[in-house]
Design an enzyme around this catalytic site. Structure first.
Site, PDB file in Angstrom:
ATOM      1  N   ARG A  32       0.784  -1.324  -0.088  1.00  0.00           N
ATOM      2  CA  ARG A  32      -0.002  -0.077  -0.026  1.00  0.00           C
ATOM      3  C   ARG A  32       0.874   1.253  -0.050  1.00  0.00           C
ATOM      4  O   ARG A  32       1.948   1.111   0.660  1.00  0.00           O
ATOM      5  CB  ARG A  32      -0.979  -0.181   1.285  1.00  0.00           C
ATOM      6  CG  ARG A  32      -0.521   0.806   2.498  1.00  0.00           C
ATOM      7  CD  ARG A  32      -1.055   0.303   3.721  1.00  0.00           C
ATOM      8  NE  ARG A  32      -0.086  -0.164   4.495  1.00  0.00           N
ATOM      9  CZ  ARG A  32       0.021   0.476   5.677  1.00  0.00           C
ATOM     10  NH1 ARG A  32      -0.863   1.540   6.130  1.00  0.00           N
ATOM     11  NH2 ARG A  32       0.992   0.369   6.536  1.00  0.00           N
ATOM     12  N   CYS A  53      27.475  18.516  28.014  1.00  0.00           N
ATOM     13  CA  CYS A  53      26.909  17.240  28.247  1.00  0.00           C
ATOM     14  C   CYS A  53      27.272  16.723  29.858  1.00  0.00           C
ATOM     15  O   CYS A  53      28.355  16.857  30.129  1.00  0.00           O
ATOM     16  CB  CYS A  53      27.761  16.235  27.334  1.00  0.00           C
ATOM     17  SG  CYS A  53      27.462  14.635  27.566  1.00  0.00           S
ATOM     18  N   CYS A  56      30.012  13.629  29.380  1.00  0.00           N
ATOM     19  CA  CYS A  56      31.380  13.983  28.899  1.00  0.00           C
ATOM     20  C   CYS A  56      32.455  14.005  30.327  1.00  0.00           C
ATOM     21  O   CYS A  56      31.999  14.479  31.250  1.00  0.00           O
ATOM     22  CB  CYS A  56      31.435  15.242  28.139  1.00  0.00           C
ATOM     23  SG  CYS A  56      31.066  15.133  26.333  1.00  0.00           S
ATOM     24  N   HIS A 116      32.138  12.279  22.713  1.00  0.00           N
ATOM     25  CA  HIS A 116      30.769  12.445  22.804  1.00  0.00           C
ATOM     26  C   HIS A 116      30.116  12.217  21.403  1.00  0.00           C
ATOM     27  O   HIS A 116      28.924  12.208  21.369  1.00  0.00           O
ATOM     28  CB  HIS A 116      30.851  14.177  23.057  1.00  0.00           C
ATOM     29  CG  HIS A 116      29.397  14.589  22.943  1.00  0.00           C
ATOM     30  ND1 HIS A 116      28.449  14.381  24.258  1.00  0.00           N
ATOM     31  CD2 HIS A 116      28.739  15.289  22.112  1.00  0.00           C
ATOM     32  CE1 HIS A 116      27.302  15.017  24.144  1.00  0.00           C
ATOM     33  NE2 HIS A 116      27.190  15.371  22.598  1.00  0.00           N
ATOM     34  N   ASN A 156      19.504   2.543  25.666  1.00  0.00           N
ATOM     35  CA  ASN A 156      18.523   3.418  24.980  1.00  0.00           C
ATOM     36  C   ASN A 156      19.340   4.173  23.955  1.00  0.00           C
ATOM     37  O   ASN A 156      20.015   5.037  24.349  1.00  0.00           O
ATOM     38  CB  ASN A 156      17.587   4.111  25.733  1.00  0.00           C
ATOM     39  CG  ASN A 156      16.442   3.604  26.280  1.00  0.00           C
ATOM     40  OD1 ASN A 156      16.134   2.529  25.900  1.00  0.00           O
ATOM     41  ND2 ASN A 156      16.182   4.061  27.380  1.00  0.00           N
ATOM     42  N   SER A 164      18.275  10.501  26.748  1.00  0.00           N
ATOM     43  CA  SER A 164      18.314  11.915  27.077  1.00  0.00           C
ATOM     44  C   SER A 164      19.515  12.573  26.623  1.00  0.00           C
ATOM     45  O   SER A 164      19.707  13.705  26.576  1.00  0.00           O
ATOM     46  CB  SER A 164      18.430  12.053  28.785  1.00  0.00           C
ATOM     47  OG  SER A 164      19.451  11.212  29.166  1.00  0.00           O
ATOM     48  N   HIS A 167      25.431  11.142  23.793  1.00  0.00           N
ATOM     49  CA  HIS A 167      26.635  10.491  24.323  1.00  0.00           C
ATOM     50  C   HIS A 167      26.580   9.104  24.562  1.00  0.00           C
ATOM     51  O   HIS A 167      25.578   8.618  25.229  1.00  0.00           O
ATOM     52  CB  HIS A 167      27.149  11.324  25.653  1.00  0.00           C
ATOM     53  CG  HIS A 167      28.650  10.870  25.961  1.00  0.00           C
ATOM     54  ND1 HIS A 167      29.664  11.879  26.028  1.00  0.00           N
ATOM     55  CD2 HIS A 167      29.311   9.993  26.381  1.00  0.00           C
ATOM     56  CE1 HIS A 167      30.737  11.316  26.364  1.00  0.00           C
ATOM     57  NE2 HIS A 167      30.433  10.102  26.331  1.00  0.00           N
ATOM     58  N   HIS A 169      26.222   5.760  25.599  1.00  0.00           N
ATOM     59  CA  HIS A 169      25.888   5.221  26.992  1.00  0.00           C
ATOM     60  C   HIS A 169      25.000   4.209  27.035  1.00  0.00           C
ATOM     61  O   HIS A 169      24.090   4.247  26.290  1.00  0.00           O
ATOM     62  CB  HIS A 169      25.795   6.358  27.877  1.00  0.00           C
ATOM     63  CG  HIS A 169      24.392   7.015  27.930  1.00  0.00           C
ATOM     64  ND1 HIS A 169      23.948   8.051  26.817  1.00  0.00           N
ATOM     65  CD2 HIS A 169      23.295   6.714  28.683  1.00  0.00           C
ATOM     66  CE1 HIS A 169      22.680   8.187  27.001  1.00  0.00           C
ATOM     67  NE2 HIS A 169      21.885   7.656  28.047  1.00  0.00           N
ATOM     68  N   GLN A 171      22.738   1.552  30.288  1.00  0.00           N
ATOM     69  CA  GLN A 171      22.453   1.873  31.844  1.00  0.00           C
ATOM     70  C   GLN A 171      22.571   0.300  32.299  1.00  0.00           C
ATOM     71  O   GLN A 171      22.321  -0.721  31.568  1.00  0.00           O
ATOM     72  CB  GLN A 171      20.987   2.037  31.889  1.00  0.00           C
ATOM     73  CG  GLN A 171      20.736   3.553  31.402  1.00  0.00           C
ATOM     74  CD  GLN A 171      19.307   4.127  31.862  1.00  0.00           C
ATOM     75  OE1 GLN A 171      19.227   4.035  32.974  1.00  0.00           O
ATOM     76  NE2 GLN A 171      18.795   4.801  31.027  1.00  0.00           N
TER      77      GLN A 171
HETATM   78  P1  H2U Z   1      19.055   7.391  29.017  1.00  0.00           P
HETATM   79  O1  H2U Z   1      20.007   6.106  28.709  1.00  0.00           O
HETATM   80  O2  H2U Z   1      17.727   7.102  28.721  1.00  0.00           O
HETATM   81  O3  H2U Z   1      19.536   8.538  28.317  1.00  0.00           O
HETATM   82  O4  H2U Z   1      19.099   7.926  30.490  1.00  0.00           O
HETATM   83  C1  H2U Z   1      20.244   8.296  30.857  1.00  0.00           C
HETATM   84  C2  H2U Z   1      20.172   8.144  32.541  1.00  0.00           C
HETATM   85  O5  H2U Z   1      21.367   9.164  33.111  1.00  0.00           O
HETATM   86  C3  H2U Z   1      18.979   8.527  33.193  1.00  0.00           C
HETATM   87  O6  H2U Z   1      18.247   7.664  33.554  1.00  0.00           O
HETATM   88  C4  H2U Z   1      20.470   9.699  34.235  1.00  0.00           C
HETATM   89  C5  H2U Z   1      19.065   9.633  34.111  1.00  0.00           C
HETATM   90  O7  H2U Z   1      18.542   9.456  35.226  1.00  0.00           O
HETATM   91  N1  H2U Z   1      21.359  10.892  34.698  1.00  0.00           N
HETATM   92  C6  H2U Z   1      22.193  10.960  35.837  1.00  0.00           C
HETATM   93  O8  H2U Z   1      22.353   9.854  36.460  1.00  0.00           O
HETATM   94  N2  H2U Z   1      22.771  12.289  36.044  1.00  0.00           N
HETATM   95  C7  H2U Z   1      22.369  13.430  35.308  1.00  0.00           C
HETATM   96  O9  H2U Z   1      23.190  14.334  35.791  1.00  0.00           O
HETATM   97  C8  H2U Z   1      21.579  13.354  34.254  1.00  0.00           C
HETATM   98  C9  H2U Z   1      20.852  12.218  33.921  1.00  0.00           C
HETATM   99 ZN    ZN Z   2      29.339  13.903  26.015  1.00  0.00          ZN
END
Ligand code: H2U
Ligand code: ZN
Length: 349
Positions: A32, A53, A56, A116, A156, A164, A167, A169, A171
């Site tokens: 479609r 950031c 960083c 970064h 993520n 957020s 950079h 990263h 978790q």
């Molecule tokens: P993301 O992987 O969704 O971007 O999340 C980044 C994490 O970084 C998010 O769980 C944490 C947020 O709580 N964070 C810190 O621990 N310190 C900070 O100064 C900003 C964000």
């Molecule tokens: Zn950075």
């Protein structure tokens, strides 16, 4: 016109044996026309260091803590942890209808690189290898704590996935209970093991190797494929060839293989629409409650939201929220697309 049922031509439901859920596949719908807007995205240029950031090296985070001048990877306790180690124990149960339980745990952030401007596919292989070691170290360090029974390592990537910060990263969230998704997989893998005395994912991988049509890339130790039951457009499942329950059991050579296949897979993802491809990716490892889970097989799920261009994405709405997930691009077609993409990143060509 064919009358006989076929996976390529006709709507059907596919079964996910890991979660024991069904998905609806509608391959005829990819024909479609797409009426939504498709814009070209501006090229992303990021500095090697961003003074704004919070990840960083040398910069200040929320709460005033300053990051060290790290040169490889860097792990810290999340300043806004969703789980806390000192939550008092307690529970509530009102006639099985108002049910709650306290939950202890902790959350950390893992910086993959001081740079970064990089992401996993653009990082040097030896640097991704260091990230693999950190993932294993975190699993071990958190998993051996008596109150931690499950460790979730994940990334993520991209604003679309709610990350957020660009950079590089990931978790790690570690907690007392086995969360819902791994709990479903645990039940399915355990039942399969008990019934057949063999591993669900080992047997699945053997089938996929026979037909080859959903393979994306592979090396001596790992295989990336689009699972038969994929829901997200370019969803993949990364499996160790050897039956191991977690990152901790991997040999050095297998860790090398994991780094290599992650680089290759994420490079293909970026090459798909020539953008930094958004996704949520995470490891599923056996629970860390000290018990033996012979049926558990280490694997990585990657769930990307993009459907057919950098700007057209999949949402789980309507029928999918109310009934069950649905996809238009069959897993076989998605695998074929990913497989044919170059292993060299478009920005490094
Ligand atoms: P993301 O992987 O969704 O971007 O999340 C980044 C994490 O970084 C998010 O769980 C944490 C947020 O709580 N964070 C810190 O621990 N310190 C900070 O100064 C900003 C964000
Ligand atoms: Zn950075």
């Amino acid at each position: 016109m064919t009358r006989a049922f076929g996976l390529i031509d006709h709507p059907h439901r596919r079964y996910n044996p890991l979660t024991r859920e069904w998905i609806l596949v509608s391959p005829h719908r990819t024909q479609r026309p797409w009426l939504g807007q498709v814009e070209k995205l501006p090229p992303e240029e990021r500095p090697r260091y961003d003074p704004q950031c919070y990840l960083c090296p040398g910069n200040e985070r929320a709460g005033g803590v300053r990051n060290p001048l790290y040169t490889e990877t860097f792990v810290f306790d999340n300043d806004f942890s969703a789980l806390l180690p000192d939550t008092p124990a307690g529970k509530m149960d009102e006639r099985g209808l108002l049910v709650a339980r306290s939950e202890r745990g902790l959350c950390r952030v893992i910086c993959f690189s001081p740079r970064h401007d990089l992401t996993l596919p653009e990082m040097a292989l030896e640097d991704i290898r260091k990230v693999v070691d950190v993932w294993a170290e975190q699993t071990e360090e958190l998993g051996t704590r008596p109150q931690i029974n499950h460790v979730q390592v994940f990334e993520n990537k991209g604003a679309m996935m709610g990350a957020s910060n660009p950079h590089p990263h990931g978790q790690v969230w570690a907690n007392e209970s086995i969360p819902h998704e791994p709990a479903k997989e645990l039940a399915a893998q355990t039942d399969y093991w008990q019934e057949k005395r063999s591993c669900l994912l080992c047997d699945y991988l053997a089938l996929e190797e026979k037909v080859q049509e959903r393979m994306v890339c592979q090396n001596e130790h790992f295989v990336a494929l689009v699972p038969f039951w994929a829901v997200w457009p370019f969803e993949t499942l990364l499996l160790s060839r050897r039956h191991v329950p977690s990152l901790l059991e991997l040999t050095r050579a297998e860790r090398d293989g994991l780094a290599e296949i992650i680089k290759r897979l994420t490079t293909k993802y970026d090459n798909l629409f020539e953008i930094s491809f958004p996704y949520s990716m995470g490891f599923h490892q056996q629970p860390t409650d000290g018990r033996d889970y012979p049926g558990w097989h280490l694997h990585v799920h990657t769930y990307p939201p993009l459907l057919r261009s950098a700007t057209v994405r999949k949402f789980m709405v309507g029928y999918e929220m109310l009934a069950e997930p649905q996809r238009d691009i069959p897993a076989e077609a998605a695998a074929q697309r990913l497989r044919s993409l170059p292993d060299v990143h478009y920005r490094q060509r």
